[in-house]
Design an enzyme around this catalytic site. Structure first.
Site, PDB file in Angstrom:
ATOM      1  N   GLY A 128       0.782  -1.231   0.000  1.00 50.02           N
ATOM      2  CA  GLY A 128       0.000   0.000   0.000  1.00 50.02           C
ATOM      3  C   GLY A 128       0.813   1.280   0.000  1.00 50.02           C
ATOM      4  N   SER A 129       2.088   1.196  -0.430  1.00 46.35           N
ATOM      5  CA  SER A 129       2.892   2.433  -0.392  1.00 46.35           C
ATOM      6  C   SER A 129       2.338   3.475  -1.375  1.00 46.35           C
ATOM      7  CB  SER A 129       4.365   2.145  -0.676  1.00 46.35           C
ATOM      8  OG  SER A 129       4.569   1.765  -2.014  1.00 46.35           O
ATOM      9  N   ASN A 130       1.850   3.029  -2.516  1.00 50.63           N
ATOM     10  CA  ASN A 130       1.249   3.995  -3.456  1.00 50.63           C
ATOM     11  C   ASN A 130      -0.042   4.575  -2.890  1.00 50.63           C
ATOM     12  OD1 ASN A 130       2.632   4.244  -6.259  1.00 50.63           O
ATOM     13  ND2 ASN A 130       2.854   2.089  -5.699  1.00 50.63           N
ATOM     14  N   ILE A 166      -9.575  -7.285 -13.984  1.00 54.80           N
ATOM     15  CA  ILE A 166     -10.849  -6.580 -13.752  1.00 54.80           C
ATOM     16  C   ILE A 166     -11.891  -7.172 -14.701  1.00 54.80           C
ATOM     17  CG2 ILE A 166     -12.000  -4.332 -13.771  1.00 54.80           C
ATOM     18  CD1 ILE A 166      -9.777  -4.630 -11.637  1.00 54.80           C
ATOM     19  N   ASN A 181      -4.538   2.032 -13.970  1.00 54.63           N
ATOM     20  CA  ASN A 181      -3.573   1.151 -13.296  1.00 54.63           C
ATOM     21  C   ASN A 181      -2.182   1.751 -13.436  1.00 54.63           C
ATOM     22  OD1 ASN A 181      -2.516  -1.256 -12.068  1.00 54.63           O
ATOM     23  ND2 ASN A 181      -1.927  -1.984 -14.106  1.00 54.63           N
ATOM     24  N   HIS A 186       1.753   0.389 -13.819  1.00 54.30           N
ATOM     25  CA  HIS A 186       2.550  -0.815 -14.078  1.00 54.30           C
ATOM     26  C   HIS A 186       4.037  -0.445 -13.950  1.00 54.30           C
ATOM     27  CE1 HIS A 186       3.350  -4.797 -15.648  1.00 54.30           C
ATOM     28  NE2 HIS A 186       4.315  -4.242 -16.359  1.00 54.30           N
ATOM     29  N   ASP A 229      -2.836  -5.195 -18.523  1.00 53.45           N
ATOM     30  CA  ASP A 229      -1.853  -4.189 -18.958  1.00 53.45           C
ATOM     31  C   ASP A 229      -2.030  -3.756 -20.414  1.00 53.45           C
ATOM     32  OD1 ASP A 229      -0.670  -4.479 -16.428  1.00 53.45           O
ATOM     33  OD2 ASP A 229       0.582  -6.123 -17.137  1.00 53.45           O
ATOM     34  N   GLU A 234       6.877   5.930  -9.102  1.00 51.59           N
ATOM     35  CA  GLU A 234       5.430   5.737  -8.869  1.00 51.59           C
ATOM     36  C   GLU A 234       4.917   6.738  -7.840  1.00 51.59           C
ATOM     37  OE1 GLU A 234       4.872   1.000  -9.786  1.00 51.59           O
ATOM     38  OE2 GLU A 234       5.165   1.610  -7.721  1.00 51.59           O
TER      39      GLU A 234
HETATM   40  C1  GRF Z   1       3.533  -1.128  -7.476  1.00 54.42           C
HETATM   41  O1  GRF Z   1       4.892  -1.299  -7.720  1.00 54.42           O
HETATM   42  C2  GRF Z   1       2.736  -1.059  -8.761  1.00 54.42           C
HETATM   43  O2  GRF Z   1       3.526  -0.863  -9.871  1.00 54.42           O
HETATM   44  C3  GRF Z   1       2.125  -2.403  -8.889  1.00 54.42           C
HETATM   45  O3  GRF Z   1       1.992  -2.889  -7.600  1.00 54.42           O
HETATM   46  C4  GRF Z   1       2.938  -2.287  -6.737  1.00 54.42           C
HETATM   47  C5  GRF Z   1       2.203  -1.872  -5.507  1.00 54.42           C
HETATM   48  O4  GRF Z   1       3.059  -1.439  -4.495  1.00 54.42           O
HETATM   49  N1  GRF Z   1       0.970  -2.374  -9.744  1.00 54.42           N
HETATM   50  P1  GRF Z   1       2.449  -0.822  -3.183  1.00 54.42           P
HETATM   51  O5  GRF Z   1       1.527  -1.866  -2.567  1.00 54.42           O
HETATM   52  O6  GRF Z   1       1.727   0.420  -3.547  1.00 54.42           O
HETATM   53  O7  GRF Z   1       3.630  -0.563  -2.289  1.00 54.42           O
END
Ligand code: GRF
Length: 195
Positions: free
Chosen positions: A17-19, A92, A106, A108, A149, A178
């Site tokens: 969940g870092s993003n 999905i 998404n 990638h 993708d 990201e």
């Molecule tokens: C990310 O690297 C993204 O590219 C992929 O899944 C990963 C999720 O990382 N689709 P996080 O859970 O957000 O850390």
């Protein structure tokens, strides 16, 4: 919730969940954007702790029902302007793609169309990029359709891959990209939405 300025985001995430955290932080204090819901299929996902801390509702989903209904009704009730996949690995279903045309995106961790498709996620991507002796990798933000993708590309940013790079070091570089760009692109897309 329903004023024209207010935009709702639903995030699908089943990993660390870092993003998701970066997206939440980016929009913190922004009265016009609400992280309305996190959809997750993994009871052990780190993103669930983030949701609890941030007081964001969570919808836990199962594979069968997701394939059949896409949980379309539940998700619709949160009135999403944008559905964001951030570490969500299931395909999905068509029914959901059809319910939210051009509203699902998404990220990638490579420069699509290279190094995408089924099974191409996380370190498998970085490992393939390094084995392929690529000089560059990067991120791709794209619309989601019913193939992995495959949807129209919205944004790409690249980084160098050096001879010294390992899966771990490349993964770190990609995560940095990201974290920097996903929230900004989401912000841009939300501003472009008329509703
Ligand atoms: C990310 O690297 C993204 O590219 C992929 O899944 C990963 C999720 O990382 N689709 P996080 O859970 O957000 O850390």
């Amino acid at each position: 919730m329903n004023s024209k300025l207010q935009k709702n985001i639903v995030i699908f995430a089943s990993g660390a969940g870092s993003n998701t955290k970066k997206i939440i932080d980016y929009f913190k204090g922004n009265q016009n954007v609400s992280i309305a819901l996190i959809v997750c299929n993994n009871p052990g996902a780190g993103v669930l702790d983030i949701a609890t801390k941030e007081n964001i509702p969570v919808l836990m989903i199962t594979k069968n029902e997701f394939a059949q209904t896409g949980y379309g009704q539940q998700i619709k009730s949160f009135q999403p302007d944008l559905i964001i996949l951030a570490g969500f690995l299931w395909k999905i279903p068509e029914i959901l793609v059809a319910s939210f045309p051009q509203k699902i995106i998404n990220i990638h961790p490579a420069l699509l169309p290279a190094y995408g498709g089924k099974g191409m996620y996380g370190n498998a991507v970085h490992s393939a990029v390094i084995s392929g002796k690529e000089k560059q990798s990067g991120i791709t933000i794209h619309y989601v359709d019913e193939k992995y993708d495959n949807g129209k590309i919205i944004f790409q940013e690249s980084c160098d891959v050096t001879e010294n790079d390992t899966v771990e070091s490349l993964s770190e570089k990609i995560h940095e990209l990201e974290h920097e760009f996903y929230p900004k692109i989401i912000d841009r897309l939300l501003k472009e939405i008329k509703s």
